[in-house]
Design a protein around this motif. Sequence first.
Motif, PDB file in Angstrom:
ATOM      1  N   HIS A 130       0.835  -1.205   0.000  1.00 17.18           N
ATOM      2  CA  HIS A 130       0.000   0.000   0.000  1.00 17.18           C
ATOM      3  C   HIS A 130       0.871   1.258   0.000  1.00 17.18           C
ATOM      4  N   ALA A 131       1.931   1.249   0.794  1.00 18.98           N
ATOM      5  CA  ALA A 131       2.823   2.411   0.848  1.00 18.98           C
ATOM      6  C   ALA A 131       3.503   2.644  -0.497  1.00 18.98           C
ATOM      7  N   LEU A 132       3.946   1.562  -1.137  1.00 16.25           N
ATOM      8  CA  LEU A 132       4.593   1.699  -2.443  1.00 16.25           C
ATOM      9  C   LEU A 132       3.630   2.233  -3.488  1.00 16.25           C
ATOM     10  N   GLU A 133       2.381   1.766  -3.456  1.00 18.55           N
ATOM     11  CA  GLU A 133       1.381   2.271  -4.407  1.00 18.55           C
ATOM     12  C   GLU A 133       1.189   3.775  -4.240  1.00 18.55           C
ATOM     13  N   ALA A 134       1.104   4.224  -2.988  1.00 13.32           N
ATOM     14  CA  ALA A 134       0.906   5.649  -2.732  1.00 13.32           C
ATOM     15  C   ALA A 134       2.130   6.466  -3.148  1.00 13.32           C
ATOM     16  N   ALA A 135       3.325   5.931  -2.895  1.00 17.71           N
ATOM     17  CA  ALA A 135       4.547   6.624  -3.293  1.00 17.71           C
ATOM     18  C   ALA A 135       4.622   6.757  -4.811  1.00 17.71           C
ATOM     19  N   VAL A 156      11.705   8.167 -10.871  1.00 21.84           N
ATOM     20  CA  VAL A 156      11.705   7.695  -9.491  1.00 21.84           C
ATOM     21  C   VAL A 156      11.637   6.178  -9.474  1.00 21.84           C
ATOM     22  N   HIS A 157      12.468   5.567  -8.651  1.00 19.02           N
ATOM     23  CA  HIS A 157      12.595   4.113  -8.578  1.00 19.02           C
ATOM     24  C   HIS A 157      12.318   3.690  -7.140  1.00 19.02           C
ATOM     25  N   LEU A 158      11.357   2.784  -6.956  1.00 24.10           N
ATOM     26  CA  LEU A 158      10.811   2.485  -5.633  1.00 24.10           C
ATOM     27  C   LEU A 158      10.964   1.020  -5.269  1.00 24.10           C
ATOM     28  N   MET A 159      11.446   0.781  -4.035  1.00 20.27           N
ATOM     29  CA  MET A 159      11.523  -0.566  -3.489  1.00 20.27           C
ATOM     30  C   MET A 159      10.977  -0.544  -2.071  1.00 20.27           C
ATOM     31  N   GLY A 160      10.540  -1.696  -1.592  1.00 27.36           N
ATOM     32  CA  GLY A 160      10.064  -1.810  -0.224  1.00 27.36           C
ATOM     33  C   GLY A 160      10.484  -3.121   0.391  1.00 27.36           C
ATOM     34  N   GLY A 161      10.638  -3.122   1.704  1.00 26.28           N
ATOM     35  CA  GLY A 161      11.011  -4.336   2.424  1.00 26.28           C
ATOM     36  C   GLY A 161      11.768  -3.992   3.685  1.00 26.28           C
ATOM     37  N   GLU A 162      12.720  -4.845   4.039  1.00 23.45           N
ATOM     38  CA  GLU A 162      13.501  -4.601   5.257  1.00 23.45           C
ATOM     39  C   GLU A 162      14.802  -5.372   5.181  1.00 23.45           C
ATOM     40  N   THR A 163      15.901  -4.658   5.315  1.00 26.01           N
ATOM     41  CA  THR A 163      17.213  -5.283   5.268  1.00 26.01           C
ATOM     42  C   THR A 163      17.693  -5.597   6.688  1.00 26.01           C
ATOM     43  N   THR A 164      18.865  -6.158   6.780  1.00 26.42           N
ATOM     44  CA  THR A 164      19.451  -6.494   8.077  1.00 26.42           C
ATOM     45  C   THR A 164      20.895  -6.009   8.122  1.00 26.42           C
ATOM     46  N   VAL A 165      21.399  -5.828   9.333  1.00 25.82           N
ATOM     47  CA  VAL A 165      22.797  -5.445   9.552  1.00 25.82           C
ATOM     48  C   VAL A 165      23.369  -6.355  10.628  1.00 25.82           C
ATOM     49  N   ARG A 166      24.503  -6.952  10.341  1.00 24.00           N
ATOM     50  CA  ARG A 166      25.213  -7.714  11.374  1.00 24.00           C
ATOM     51  C   ARG A 166      26.148  -6.748  12.091  1.00 24.00           C
ATOM     52  N   LEU A 167      25.849  -6.479  13.351  1.00 25.25           N
ATOM     53  CA  LEU A 167      26.553  -5.426  14.072  1.00 25.25           C
ATOM     54  C   LEU A 167      27.911  -5.890  14.586  1.00 25.25           C
ATOM     55  N   PRO A 168      28.890  -4.985  14.603  1.00 22.99           N
ATOM     56  CA  PRO A 168      30.175  -5.295  15.246  1.00 22.99           C
ATOM     57  C   PRO A 168      30.003  -5.300  16.762  1.00 22.99           C
ATOM     58  N   PRO A 169      31.022  -5.729  17.511  1.00 23.46           N
ATOM     59  CA  PRO A 169      30.894  -5.817  18.971  1.00 23.46           C
ATOM     60  C   PRO A 169      30.495  -4.503  19.635  1.00 23.46           C
ATOM     61  N   GLU A 170      30.990  -3.379  19.147  1.00 21.77           N
ATOM     62  CA  GLU A 170      30.669  -2.078  19.729  1.00 21.77           C
ATOM     63  C   GLU A 170      30.180  -1.142  18.628  1.00 21.77           C
ATOM     64  N   PRO A 171      28.923  -1.315  18.208  1.00 20.46           N
ATOM     65  CA  PRO A 171      28.415  -0.498  17.096  1.00 20.46           C
ATOM     66  C   PRO A 171      28.260   0.958  17.498  1.00 20.46           C
TER      67      PRO A 171
END
Length: 415
Positions: free
Chosen positions: A256-261, A301-316
Motif C-alpha cells: 500500500h505504501a509503495l502504491e501511494a509513493a 523515481v525508482h521504488l523498493m520496499g522491504g527490510e534489510t538487516t545489519v550484522r553489528l560489530p561488537p561495539e556499534p
Amino acid sequence: MKQLPDQFSCKHRYREDMLHIYQAALARVAGDTAVSHWLKDHPSACGSQAVVAIGKAASAMMAGALGVLRRSLVAGLVITREGYTQDRLQDNPAIEQVVSSHPVPDGRSLDAGRQLLAFIAAQPLDRPLLFLLSGGTSSLVEVLPEHGSLTDLQRLNHWLLASGLDIRAMNQVRSRLSCIKGGQLVRYLQGRDARVLFISDVPGDDPAIVGSGLLFPQQPDLALPPLPDELHDCFAQPDVPPSRAIPHHAVATNAHALEAAAQAARDLGYETVSDFPFLQGDAETRGREFGQYLRQAGAGVHLMGGETTVRLPPEPGRGGRNQHLALAAAAEIQGREDLLVLAAATDGSDGMSEDAGALVDGGTWQRAIDEDFKPRQSLATADSGRLLEATGDLLHTGPTGTNVMDLLIGMRIPR
C-alpha cells in the motif's frame, strides 16, 4: 537538514520532491486512517466491543477505531512505546494507554503482559474483542513461563537484534520463550469472540509473524535457527496453541505504501519504476547494488520496499539499517549531481536511533570527508548516523502512527 553546498543547491527541489513522495506513502498507511477505513467498510464489525491495541502504531490505530465505534467502544487498552502515545486518547475514561519498552523488553514489558491478561479477563464472556496489532508488539508485551526470567528475555533480544536474522526467524525464536506468542494468547480468550486488524511489518504480510503472532499459531515443528550456547537453556518446546481460528485482516502493508509513493511521484510528473523484488538481505550490499543500478537507470523515481538487516560489530556506533544502506548507496553515487537516494523506516525509528533514515545525494560522500569523517570506516563500525548528521542527510519524522517496514526511493533527475 543541513544547508547544502552551492554546487548541490539546484537539487533542493528534487530533495523536497523525494520527501513529499515519502510522506505520501506514510499518509496512506497511517494507523488511524487504515483502521477507520476498514471499519467503515465493514459495518457488521462495529457493534459493542472491547478494543486492545499493541505496537508502535497502537495509539493511532485506537484513535481510528474510536472515531468509528464511538460509544460502541466500551473499554480500551493501548500498549505502545514511550513517546508514541496520543493526547487525543488521554481524556477518554474508557481507554488506558500503557507505555512499555522497545526495541529491547524490560520490566514494563512484563507489566504490560499482566495488564493485557487482566484486561481480557475483566471483559464479559459475551463481549467481543477487537485486537489492533502492529510492529513492536514482540518487545512491548510479554508473559514468561515459570522457567523464564527477564534477564533471559533481554539477553535473547540483544542477541536477536545483532544476529542479522530476518523477522520471521526472530519471532520464531521469541515464541519459544513466551506464554502468549505463537498463537498462545488464544487460550486466554476463554472462548470470547475476537477479531484482529493488523498493520504488517513483515514479508508476505503473514499474521503468524506480525507481533510474533499473538493470536495466530505458528507451525509447531519449525526448527530454531542456530543459537549461542548460553541461550539454549532458556527454551522449551511451546505448548500446541488452541486450534480455534481468529479472523485476521491486514489494513496497511508495504505494498500500500509503495502504491501511494508511486502515485505521488506520477502526480509530480516523474516516470516511476516499482517492479522490483522485495528488499531484503544485507543493508550495505543492497545499498551498493541500488546505487549501481541508479547510475544506469532511466530518469525518474525508482521504488523498493522491504527490510534489510545489519550484522553489528561488537561495539556499534549510532545508526540503523536504513542509514547504513543510504551511506553504502552514497559511495556508489558520489560525484553524480543527478542522483538521490532516500532510505527510511515507515515507523520513524531506524534501528536503535530516533531517526527514520537518510536522504543522500552525489555530494554526501565528499561532504563527509570534508567534515573529517572516513565513510568506509563508518560503515565498518555501523556508525553511519553520526556521519549523516554531520552531512545534513538524516531524516527525522518522530512517531508516524504506522509500521510497514522500510521504503527505498531513488531518483535520477530528468535533464
